[in-house]
Design a protein around this motif. Structure first.
Motif, PDB file in Angstrom:
ATOM      1  N   TYR A 121       0.847  -1.201   0.000  1.00  0.00           N
ATOM      2  CA  TYR A 121       0.000   0.000   0.000  1.00  0.00           C
ATOM      3  C   TYR A 121       0.875   1.241   0.000  1.00  0.00           C
ATOM      4  CZ  TYR A 121      -3.883   3.054   1.301  1.00  0.00           C
ATOM      5  OH  TYR A 121      -4.832   4.038   1.326  1.00  0.00           O
ATOM      6  N   GLU A 122       0.756   2.038  -1.050  1.00  0.00           N
ATOM      7  CA  GLU A 122       1.424   3.333  -1.177  1.00  0.00           C
ATOM      8  C   GLU A 122       2.911   3.294  -0.813  1.00  0.00           C
ATOM      9  OE1 GLU A 122      -0.660   6.580   0.670  1.00  0.00           O
ATOM     10  OE2 GLU A 122      -2.539   6.096  -0.353  1.00  0.00           O
TER      11      GLU A 122
ATOM     12  N   SER B 135      -5.385  -0.125   9.533  1.00  0.00           N
ATOM     13  CA  SER B 135      -5.799   1.269   9.662  1.00  0.00           C
ATOM     14  C   SER B 135      -4.783   2.063  10.484  1.00  0.00           C
ATOM     15  CB  SER B 135      -7.181   1.333  10.313  1.00  0.00           C
ATOM     16  OG  SER B 135      -7.587   2.664  10.493  1.00  0.00           O
TER      17      SER B 135
ATOM     18  N   ALA C 183      -1.489   2.587   8.474  1.00  0.00           N
ATOM     19  CA  ALA C 183      -1.659   3.636   7.455  1.00  0.00           C
ATOM     20  C   ALA C 183      -1.594   5.014   8.100  1.00  0.00           C
ATOM     21  CB  ALA C 183      -2.981   3.441   6.714  1.00  0.00           C
ATOM     22  N   SER C 184      -2.228   5.175   9.240  1.00  0.00           N
ATOM     23  CA  SER C 184      -2.202   6.450   9.946  1.00  0.00           C
ATOM     24  C   SER C 184      -0.793   6.796  10.424  1.00  0.00           C
ATOM     25  CB  SER C 184      -3.167   6.390  11.129  1.00  0.00           C
ATOM     26  OG  SER C 184      -3.095   7.569  11.892  1.00  0.00           O
TER      27      SER C 184
ATOM     28  N   GLU D  37       1.358   8.028   7.774  1.00  0.00           N
ATOM     29  CA  GLU D  37       0.731   9.175   7.132  1.00  0.00           C
ATOM     30  C   GLU D  37       0.314   8.866   5.700  1.00  0.00           C
ATOM     31  OE1 GLU D  37       3.434  12.460   7.692  1.00  0.00           O
ATOM     32  OE2 GLU D  37       3.054  12.510   9.842  1.00  0.00           O
ATOM     33  N   LEU D  38      -0.276   7.669   5.519  1.00  0.00           N
ATOM     34  CA  LEU D  38      -0.802   7.238   4.233  1.00  0.00           C
ATOM     35  C   LEU D  38      -2.284   7.556   4.172  1.00  0.00           C
ATOM     36  CD1 LEU D  38       0.874   3.701   4.164  1.00  0.00           C
ATOM     37  CD2 LEU D  38       1.754   5.820   3.172  1.00  0.00           C
ATOM     38  N   ASP D  39      -2.844   7.474   2.976  1.00  0.00           N
ATOM     39  CA  ASP D  39      -4.282   7.662   2.858  1.00  0.00           C
ATOM     40  C   ASP D  39      -4.999   6.626   3.717  1.00  0.00           C
ATOM     41  OD1 ASP D  39      -4.034   9.768   1.092  1.00  0.00           O
ATOM     42  OD2 ASP D  39      -4.199   8.501  -0.693  1.00  0.00           O
ATOM     43  N   SER D  40      -6.170   6.992   4.191  1.00  0.00           N
ATOM     44  CA  SER D  40      -6.965   6.107   5.037  1.00  0.00           C
ATOM     45  C   SER D  40      -7.150   4.752   4.354  1.00  0.00           C
ATOM     46  CB  SER D  40      -8.321   6.747   5.304  1.00  0.00           C
ATOM     47  OG  SER D  40      -9.105   5.909   6.099  1.00  0.00           O
TER      48      SER D  40
END
Length: 170
Positions: free
Chosen positions: A81-82, A128, A131-132, A135-138
């Motif tokens: 993810y990202e 979740s 990701a927070s 500092e990734l998108d939710s």
């Protein structure tokens, strides 16, 4: 099931219904959560399964171990993810009477129908939270639903779960 099981005195064989009825307690907990930089190219930094899926897919490994009086399902989930590989590792520990000897089929079904549903909110929260923190998108996994089409291989339905040696854990 064979009548010649050579079980210790007092041991009782348990199918899924007996296993659910006899479970004394269940404790889900995080074993680990981690995020590792990864661009999605080549093999992931942390291998969760033997196969490599698409970078948009969730990889899930399920492991099991048992000793007299308890068993555990361990769920290790991974997603790219990202620019990161996010890993969430959750264990569900189930206490059972020490004389209970579950069949492999009972433990497999318990894992899919009970333990997975206990672990899944932890897996969702772990992703979740990671990701927070990065500092990734939710990022949130969808809600898990029980499948009516869930079937279990009956080839080993009568085989008993092998317990780990309690002395080896000490």
């Amino acid at each position: 099931m064979s009548d010649d099981l050579n079980l210790p005195d007092g041991d009782v064989v348990a199918d899924i219904h007996a296993l659910v009825a006899a479970a004394d307690g269940m404790t889900p907990y995080f074993y680990a959560i981690a995020g590792v930089p990864w661009d999605g190219e080549g093999l992931p930094p942390i291998r969760v399964t033997d196969t490599v899926t698409d970078t948009d897919s969730l990889d899930l490994s399920v492991n099991f171990r048992a000793s007299r009086g308890q068993f555990e399902h361990r769920f290790v989930a991974s997603v790219a993810y990202e620019g990161y590989q996010l890993i969430v590792d959750v264990v569900v520990k189930v206490e059972i009477p020490t004389n209970l000897r579950p069949t492999k089929a009972a433990v497999d079904e318990y894992g899919a129908r009970v333990s997975m549903f206990a672990a899944y909110p932890y897996i969702r929260e772990g992703f979740s939270s990671l990701a927070s923190r990065f500092e990734l998108d939710s990022f949130t996994l969808p809600i898990l639903r029980q499948s009516d089409g869930l079937r279990f291989d009956s080839a080993d339905s009568d085989e008993l779960v092998e317990f780990e040696d309690a002395d080896a854990e000490a």
